[in-house]
Scaffold this motif. Structure first.
Motif, mmCIF file in Angstrom:
data_model
loop_
_atom_site.group_PDB
_atom_site.id
_atom_site.type_symbol
_atom_site.label_atom_id
_atom_site.label_comp_id
_atom_site.label_asym_id
_atom_site.label_seq_id
_atom_site.Cartn_x
_atom_site.Cartn_y
_atom_site.Cartn_z
ATOM 1 N N SER A 11 0.820 -1.225 0.000
ATOM 2 C CA SER A 11 0.000 0.000 0.000
ATOM 3 C C SER A 11 0.847 1.265 0.000
ATOM 4 C CB SER A 11 -0.964 -0.015 1.185
ATOM 5 O OG SER A 11 -0.224 -0.143 2.388
ATOM 6 N N SER A 12 1.596 1.453 1.049
ATOM 7 C CA SER A 12 2.447 2.656 1.130
ATOM 8 C C SER A 12 3.914 2.301 1.308
ATOM 9 C CB SER A 12 1.992 3.554 2.283
ATOM 10 O OG SER A 12 2.042 2.852 3.506
ATOM 11 N N TYR A 13 4.248 1.030 1.236
ATOM 12 C CA TYR A 13 5.628 0.591 1.457
ATOM 13 C C TYR A 13 6.145 -0.195 0.256
ATOM 14 C CZ TYR A 13 5.644 1.974 6.373
ATOM 15 O OH TYR A 13 5.625 2.704 7.527
ATOM 16 N N GLU A 59 11.100 3.997 10.094
ATOM 17 C CA GLU A 59 10.307 3.656 8.924
ATOM 18 C C GLU A 59 10.993 2.616 8.040
ATOM 19 O OE1 GLU A 59 9.569 7.421 7.007
ATOM 20 O OE2 GLU A 59 7.588 7.564 7.943
ATOM 21 N N PRO A 84 9.154 3.244 3.079
ATOM 22 C CA PRO A 84 8.110 3.955 2.333
ATOM 23 C C PRO A 84 8.436 4.017 0.845
ATOM 24 C CG PRO A 84 8.595 5.121 4.350
ATOM 25 C CD PRO A 84 9.629 4.040 4.225
ATOM 26 N N LYS A 85 7.415 3.752 0.008
ATOM 27 C CA LYS A 85 7.668 3.658 -1.418
ATOM 28 C C LYS A 85 7.962 5.006 -2.072
ATOM 29 C CE LYS A 85 2.766 3.718 -2.812
ATOM 30 N NZ LYS A 85 1.710 2.959 -3.520
ATOM 31 N N ASP A 86 7.660 6.094 -1.385
ATOM 32 C CA ASP A 86 7.975 7.410 -1.954
ATOM 33 C C ASP A 86 9.383 7.883 -1.578
ATOM 34 O OD1 ASP A 86 7.334 7.650 0.708
ATOM 35 O OD2 ASP A 86 6.405 9.633 0.486
#
Length: 540
Positions: free
Chosen positions: A453-455, A489, A532-534
């Protein structure tokens, strides 16, 4: 009138001034520090009673004037000492070399003889001129009869012929003297060139002597124009044999003086240039800051760079040539260990020329009991290093320095020895061994990236393959690592550790492997990184 009076006093003072006494100092011993040297020299000279100026030649071109010490008999008082390397005096004539003095005395004698011949030639030439004039006058005003005239002409001819022959003989004599003078000047030039190299440095002493006679002076001072550095030869015939260590020194000096047959001492300390008496203060122990060399960890041995050389065979040949000679020389070296430094007293006289070139000095031949093992970090280097572990190494008085490595009869390269490390065991890198094959390959089908999802999750899997191609069993210390997180994180999970000894504080994985002849072992490690993927991790 006043100016003429003072000029008269000045000229009178010069005329009454005593001629300086020149003497040349010889180097007796040298204590060389890492960046300085303490020289001891001596000289002998004849001193009159009373006050004299002594000029000591052949001291270092540059020295610390505050460190100069003059040793003299009780009958001699040294009033002042001054150093200079720009001393010029009309009285300065080098009489220290007896050969040069003899040639100069001969030149002076020949020059005097040439002067006498020239005076005699001139006198005879003037006499002939006078005869010629008298003949002319007599011819014009003579009232001589024929018999008297013939008698006069005969006298003139005989006298003029005698004088001319004398002049011819004197000319030949002058020519021979000039040839002799030319040979002497040529001989003087050759002797001056062959004379032992002298410096421009001079010590000017004002001394007062009670009784006229021969006086011996000892001179001691510190110059910064010399250095020495430890250097080693490490030789091992196999992993079952101890290391033969040749403890050496590389000495160079550029003091302006050639050190001939001097007693040499090498010291790891610093020359004490402080004349203030020391005071003891409270002694508090503190931890020293550790130094890291190469690839290290809390439980990893210290590694050193090994430099390969194309001239390996010549290095080994040169090493073998000098080993027997050095092993006998080192019996004459005494090692003195003080609280803060080590000194090496060498009983064999050495020649160290003032040319800035490195002179190799053998200090001690040491046999080091060693335990051997191979060490590999395939992530950083795809070859195995042979390590020699030396326990209780402090008793050998080793100093940090570079070393040549000769293993199994081959020149391997160079390494660095650092005895100031904090571990109990000294690890010496004996070079790379190509008979230990090592590969580290990424397993593609077990590695990859997933997006949640966000990672983002990234899995890294590697196979480590080691093979022993040697004819005997070997022990290998193998190391790898996984990354550590400094951000909450970013999470890291070790999926496979290959049964390694894991240091979770450093992320170091360690295997102690025993490999039989021609045995191959494969180890797999895998870890997962989630973040985090961003975000982008630059050093993953």
């Amino acid at each position: 009138m006043k100016n003429l009076f003072f000029a008269f006093l000045f000229i009178s003072a010069i005329s009454l001034a005593q001629k300086p006494i020149f003497t040349t100092a010889k180097v007796k011993s040298a204590t060389v520090y890492f960046n300085a040297a303490e020289l001891t020299q001596s000289t002998s000279l004849s001193l009159p009673a009373g006050t004299s100026e002594v000029v000591i030649k052949n001291v270092a071109n540059y020295l610390n004037e505050n460190t100069v010490q003059i040793g003299a008999p009780s009958s001699v008082t040294v009033l002042s000492v001054q150093f200079t390397n720009n001393y010029i005096s009309e009285f300065e004539i080098d009489e220290s070399n007896p050969t040069i003095k003899k040639v100069r005395d001969s030149i002076t004698l020949i020059q005097k003889e040439i002067g006498k011949v020239q005076i005699e030639k001139s006198s005879n030439t003037k006499t002939i001129e006078l005869l010629d004039k008298n003949q002319l006058v007599a011819g014009q005003n003579s009232g001589l009869n024929v018999a008297e005239l013939i008698k006069m002409v005969d006298y003139y001819k005989a006298k003029r012929s005698e004088l001319s022959n004398t002049i011819t003989t004197l000319t030949e004599k002058e020519t021979k003297f000039n040839e002799t003078l030319k040979r002497l000047n040529s001989k003087l030039e050759i002797n001056t060139k062959n004379e032992e190299k002298n410096s421009t440095g001079k010590l000017i002493l004002q001394v007062m002597n009670e009784v006229a006679g021969t006086v011996n002076l000892d001179i001691n001072y510190i110059t910064n124009s010399a250095t020495w550095a430890p250097f080693y030869d490490l030789r091992a015939d196999s992993v079952k044999d101890p290391i033969n260590m040749m403890y050496k020194a590389q000495v160079s000096q550029n003091s302006g003086i050639d050190w001939k047959k001097v007693k040499l001492t090498l010291s790891s300390g610093n020359p004490n240039q402080n004349n203030q008496a020391p005071l003891l203060q409270a002694w508090f122990l503190r931890y020293a800051q550790e130094l890291n060399f190469g690839y290290t960890s809390a439980n990893a041995p210290v590694m050193y760079n090994v430099i390969q050389s194309k001239d390996g065979d010549s290095e080994v040949a040169e090493y073998d040539k000098k080993m027997e000679e050095r092993s006998s020389i080192t019996n004459y070296t005494n090692i003195n260990e003080n609280q803060l430094n080590v000194s090496f007293d060498i009983d064999i006289p050495y020649d160290i020329l003032s040319n800035g070139k490195v002179h190799s000095v053998a200090l001690k031949d040491i046999k080091l009991p060693a335990t051997y093992k191979y060490y590999a970090v395939p992530k950083a280097e795809k070859e195995a290093f042979l390590l020699a572990e030396i326990s209780d190494y402090s008793k050998y008085n080793l100093l940090p320095g570079e070393a040549n490595i000769i293993f199994e009869g081959m020149y391997v390269g160079k390494t660095n020895i650092n005895p100031n490390q904090t571990s109990d065991t000294l690890n010496l890198s004996m070079g790379k061994d190509k008979k230990i094959s090592i590969k580290r390959e990424k397993v593609v089908d077990k590695s990859g990236t997933k997006f949640l999802s966000s990672y983002k999750e990234q899995v890294f899997t590697y196979d480590l393959t080691v093979r022993n191609n040697k004819k005997e069993e070997v022990f290998l210390l193998l190391k790898d690592q996984y990354p550590l997180s400094t951000d909450k994180e970013i999470t890291i999970e070790v999926l496979e550790d290959g049964k390694a000894k894991v240091n979770s504080e450093t992320g170091i994985l360690t295997w102690e492997l025993k490999l039989a002849q021609n045995e191959t072992k494969k180890i797999r490690i895998s870890y997962k990184v989630k973040y985090p993927k961003d975000k982008v991790i630059g050093n993953l």
